[in-house]
Design a protein around this motif. Structure first.
Motif, short mmCIF file in Angstrom:
data_model
loop_
_atom_site.label_atom_id
_atom_site.label_comp_id
_atom_site.label_asym_id
_atom_site.label_seq_id
_atom_site.Cartn_x
_atom_site.Cartn_y
_atom_site.Cartn_z
N PRO A 174 19.06 -5.57 -6.40
CA PRO A 174 18.47 -6.26 -7.56
C PRO A 174 18.85 -5.71 -8.92
O PRO A 174 18.87 -6.45 -9.91
CB PRO A 174 16.96 -6.12 -7.32
N ASN A 175 19.17 -4.42 -9.00
CA ASN A 175 19.46 -3.81 -10.30
C ASN A 175 20.94 -3.48 -10.50
O ASN A 175 21.29 -2.77 -11.44
CB ASN A 175 18.64 -2.52 -10.47
N VAL A 176 21.81 -3.96 -9.59
CA VAL A 176 23.22 -3.55 -9.60
C VAL A 176 24.13 -4.76 -9.81
O VAL A 176 24.03 -5.76 -9.10
CB VAL A 176 23.59 -2.83 -8.29
N ASP A 177 25.03 -4.65 -10.80
CA ASP A 177 26.10 -5.63 -10.99
C ASP A 177 27.42 -4.98 -10.58
O ASP A 177 27.65 -3.80 -10.86
CB ASP A 177 26.20 -6.05 -12.46
N VAL A 178 28.29 -5.75 -9.94
CA VAL A 178 29.60 -5.26 -9.50
C VAL A 178 30.68 -6.17 -10.09
O VAL A 178 30.55 -7.40 -10.02
CB VAL A 178 29.72 -5.23 -7.97
N ALA A 179 31.72 -5.58 -10.66
CA ALA A 179 32.78 -6.40 -11.25
C ALA A 179 34.04 -5.59 -11.43
O ALA A 179 34.00 -4.36 -11.55
CB ALA A 179 32.34 -6.96 -12.60
N ASP A 180 35.19 -6.29 -11.43
CA ASP A 180 36.40 -5.65 -11.92
C ASP A 180 36.38 -5.78 -13.44
O ASP A 180 35.84 -6.75 -13.98
CB ASP A 180 37.65 -6.27 -11.31
N LEU A 181 36.93 -4.80 -14.14
CA LEU A 181 36.80 -4.75 -15.60
C LEU A 181 37.44 -5.95 -16.30
O LEU A 181 36.94 -6.43 -17.31
CB LEU A 181 37.38 -3.44 -16.13
N ASN A 182 38.54 -6.44 -15.76
CA ASN A 182 39.18 -7.60 -16.37
C ASN A 182 38.25 -8.81 -16.34
O ASN A 182 38.06 -9.49 -17.37
CB ASN A 182 40.49 -7.91 -15.68
N SER A 183 37.67 -9.10 -15.18
CA SER A 183 36.75 -10.24 -15.07
C SER A 183 35.53 -10.05 -15.95
O SER A 183 35.03 -11.01 -16.55
CB SER A 183 36.32 -10.42 -13.61
N LEU A 184 35.06 -8.81 -16.04
CA LEU A 184 33.90 -8.53 -16.87
C LEU A 184 34.20 -8.82 -18.34
O LEU A 184 33.38 -9.42 -19.06
CB LEU A 184 33.49 -7.06 -16.68
N MET A 185 35.37 -8.41 -18.81
CA MET A 185 35.74 -8.66 -20.20
C MET A 185 35.91 -10.15 -20.47
O MET A 185 35.50 -10.65 -21.52
CB MET A 185 37.02 -7.88 -20.55
N LEU A 186 36.51 -10.87 -19.53
CA LEU A 186 36.66 -12.32 -19.69
C LEU A 186 35.29 -12.99 -19.80
O LEU A 186 35.08 -13.90 -20.62
CB LEU A 186 37.43 -12.91 -18.51
N GLN A 187 34.36 -12.53 -18.99
CA GLN A 187 33.01 -13.09 -19.04
C GLN A 187 32.35 -12.82 -20.39
O GLN A 187 31.69 -13.70 -20.96
CB GLN A 187 32.17 -12.47 -17.92
N LEU A 188 32.56 -11.63 -20.92
CA LEU A 188 31.95 -11.27 -22.21
C LEU A 188 32.47 -12.16 -23.34
O LEU A 188 31.70 -12.58 -24.21
CB LEU A 188 32.22 -9.80 -22.53
N ILE A 189 33.77 -12.45 -23.33
CA ILE A 189 34.31 -13.25 -24.44
C ILE A 189 34.25 -14.75 -24.15
O ILE A 189 34.61 -15.56 -24.99
CB ILE A 189 35.76 -12.85 -24.78
N GLY A 190 33.78 -15.10 -22.96
CA GLY A 190 33.48 -16.49 -22.65
C GLY A 190 34.65 -17.37 -22.28
O GLY A 190 34.66 -18.57 -22.56
N ILE A 191 35.67 -16.79 -21.61
CA ILE A 191 36.77 -17.62 -21.10
C ILE A 191 36.90 -17.39 -19.60
O ILE A 191 36.61 -16.30 -19.10
CB ILE A 191 38.10 -17.35 -21.83
N PRO A 192 37.32 -18.43 -18.85
CA PRO A 192 37.30 -18.33 -17.39
C PRO A 192 38.42 -17.50 -16.77
O PRO A 192 38.30 -17.01 -15.65
CB PRO A 192 37.41 -19.79 -16.94
N ALA A 193 39.56 -17.38 -17.48
CA ALA A 193 40.71 -16.69 -16.89
C ALA A 193 41.61 -16.16 -17.99
O ALA A 193 41.50 -16.55 -19.16
CB ALA A 193 41.49 -17.65 -15.99
N ASN A 194 42.51 -15.26 -17.61
CA ASN A 194 43.50 -14.76 -18.55
C ASN A 194 44.47 -15.89 -18.91
O ASN A 194 44.76 -16.76 -18.08
CB ASN A 194 44.29 -13.60 -17.92
N PRO A 195 44.99 -15.88 -20.13
CA PRO A 195 45.97 -16.92 -20.51
C PRO A 195 47.19 -16.87 -19.59
O PRO A 195 47.58 -15.81 -19.09
CB PRO A 195 46.35 -16.52 -21.94
N ALA A 196 47.77 -18.02 -19.35
CA ALA A 196 48.98 -18.07 -18.53
C ALA A 196 50.08 -17.25 -19.19
O ALA A 196 50.27 -17.31 -20.41
CB ALA A 196 49.42 -19.53 -18.37
N ASP A 197 50.76 -16.43 -18.37
CA ASP A 197 51.85 -15.58 -18.86
C ASP A 197 51.39 -14.64 -19.98
O ASP A 197 52.12 -14.37 -20.95
CB ASP A 197 53.02 -16.42 -19.36
N ALA A 198 50.15 -14.15 -19.85
CA ALA A 198 49.62 -13.23 -20.86
C ALA A 198 50.46 -11.96 -20.90
O ALA A 198 50.78 -11.39 -19.85
CB ALA A 198 48.17 -12.88 -20.55
N PRO A 199 50.83 -11.48 -22.09
CA PRO A 199 51.63 -10.25 -22.18
C PRO A 199 50.80 -9.01 -21.86
O PRO A 199 49.56 -9.07 -21.80
CB PRO A 199 52.08 -10.25 -23.65
#
Length: 386
Positions: A95-120
């Motif tokens: 109940p008190n634990v969230d699990v995530a990879d850091l990339n997905s966590l950052m995407l969630q914070l900025i409100g986009i579903p995925a990394n841009p295609a061919d992101a540098p």
């Protein structure tokens, strides 16, 4: 009466029973590491360091369980997506634990579903972390974690923005007041060029002065026979002080020669042998290459050319196919383990690829070989040493 009462009996275990027994023993061995948590319980900031197989991920998940019992809002994170899935399997749902990879966590914070295609590369290392930190600065309640556990810390230690992100997730911008538990192995920095390698603990210590350094050196995962063979192959010690796995447990390292370029035949021979001892879902085929260039990927992408390839298509895991044997790149499988591992693509092309990425071949081999718990098989190209 004697013939009826006295008979010859032969006891046999099924493969499923052997697997259950192995899992039970593994959990007991890992459980013995919990004494480390008791010894460090009064420290708010702890760094577990040790070679592969010393139970670092287990200590991370058990720390999270302890924080959960204390009703602390806890984050368990890492960089590797597959590793995050594994951590989710152990502590997800608490109940008190969230699990995530850091990339997905950052995407969630900025409100986009995925990394841009061919992101540098800059997107992952600078732009995305900066944007996520900015969001947390404006909305600290999106973090507010009272405890943060980071596994495979060496993957993030070289990027100070990611460390700033971790502190921002605590809602404080600094480590004080937040329980921090990190775990890492400096030899597993295969996500970073050799000239960018860092001392993960030293970096963390510079930012967290009261960080306690805990070295874990007891092998809790790999059978000693395999460990000795890996050390011989790498021509260096792995750093264990002792083995908790009994020497009598069968296992080891072997090679299958690729004859006349018949890679499929060599892979079939390796897998058929392993399937006598392990279930297909407990075997993984690893390659230095990603999916399209790996041996398994190439075989599945083209029409079958032989009976061996037809058999492999039935065994290897692929969407729409019945196979259960996983195949991954060494990079994606870092941090994970399997009962048995087959290592493919060990020829000059792979070594040139690793060198072109400015990575260290011996480090990649170390990560690949130490994924196996019981058996590891190397597909050895003709006239190429490991």
């Amino acid at each position: 009466m004697a013939d009826v009462l006295v008979s010859d009996f032969v006891a046999k275990q099924t493969s499923e029973e052997r697997a259950r027994e192995r899992r039970s023993t593994e959990m007991k061995l890992l459980g013995s590491q919990e004494v480390v948590l008791e010894l460090t319980d009064t420290n708010d900031h702890v760094y577990f360091e040790g070679p592969a197989g010393t139970g670092k991920s287990y200590l991370i998940t058990q720390s999270a369980r302890r924080f959960n019992r204390e009703s602390r809002k806890t984050l368990v994170a890492c960089w590797n997506v597959l590793m995050a899935d594994e951590l989710q399997r152990f502590v997800g749902g608490l109940p008190n634990v969230d699990v995530a990879d850091l990339n997905s966590l950052m995407l969630q914070l900025i409100g986009i579903p995925a990394n841009p295609a061919d992101a540098p590369h800059e997107w992952y290392t600078r732009e995305l972390p900066e944007r996520a930190i900015a969001v947390l600065r404006d909305k600290p309640h999106l973090g507010g974690y009272e405890a943060i556990c980071i596994d495979e810390f060496q993957d993030v230690a070289g990027n100070l923005l990611l460390l700033e992100l971790i502190f921002a997730l605590a809602g404080t911008g600094r480590p004080a007041g937040t329980k921090l538990v990190f775990a890492g192995d400096s030899r597993q920095q295969i996500m970073r060029r050799v000239d960018e390698h860092v001392n993960p603990f030293a970096i963390a210590k510079s930012l967290i002065p009261d960080l306690v350094h805990v070295r874990v050196r007891r092998n809790c995962r790999t059978v000693p026979g395999l460990t000795s063979a890996v050390e011989s192959t790498l021509r260096q010690q792995l750093g264990y002080t002792r083995h908790r796995v009994a020497k009598s447990v069968p296992g080891g390292l072997s090679t299958v020669d690729i004859v006349n370029g018949n890679e499929a035949g060599a892979l079939v021979a390796a897998l058929r042998d392993l399937l006598q001892h392990h279930a297909p879902e407990d075997i993984v085929v690893l390659s230095p290459f990603a999916e399209k260039r790996s041996l398994a990927g190439r075989l599945l992408a083209r029409p079958e050319k032989s009976q061996d390839e037809r058999w492999l298509r039935k065994q290897l895991q692929e969407e729409g196919l019945p196979g259960k044997i996983r195949w991954r790149s060494v990079f994606k499988f870092k941090g994970l383990d399997a009962d048995a591992v087959v290592l493919t693509d060990l020829g000059p092309e792979a070594k040139d690829f690793v060198a072109a990425q400015k990575l260290e071949w011996s480090d990649l081999l170390y990560v690949a070989l130490t994924r196996a718990k019981y058996r590891c098989v190397l597909l050895k190209p003709e006239q190429v040493s490991s």
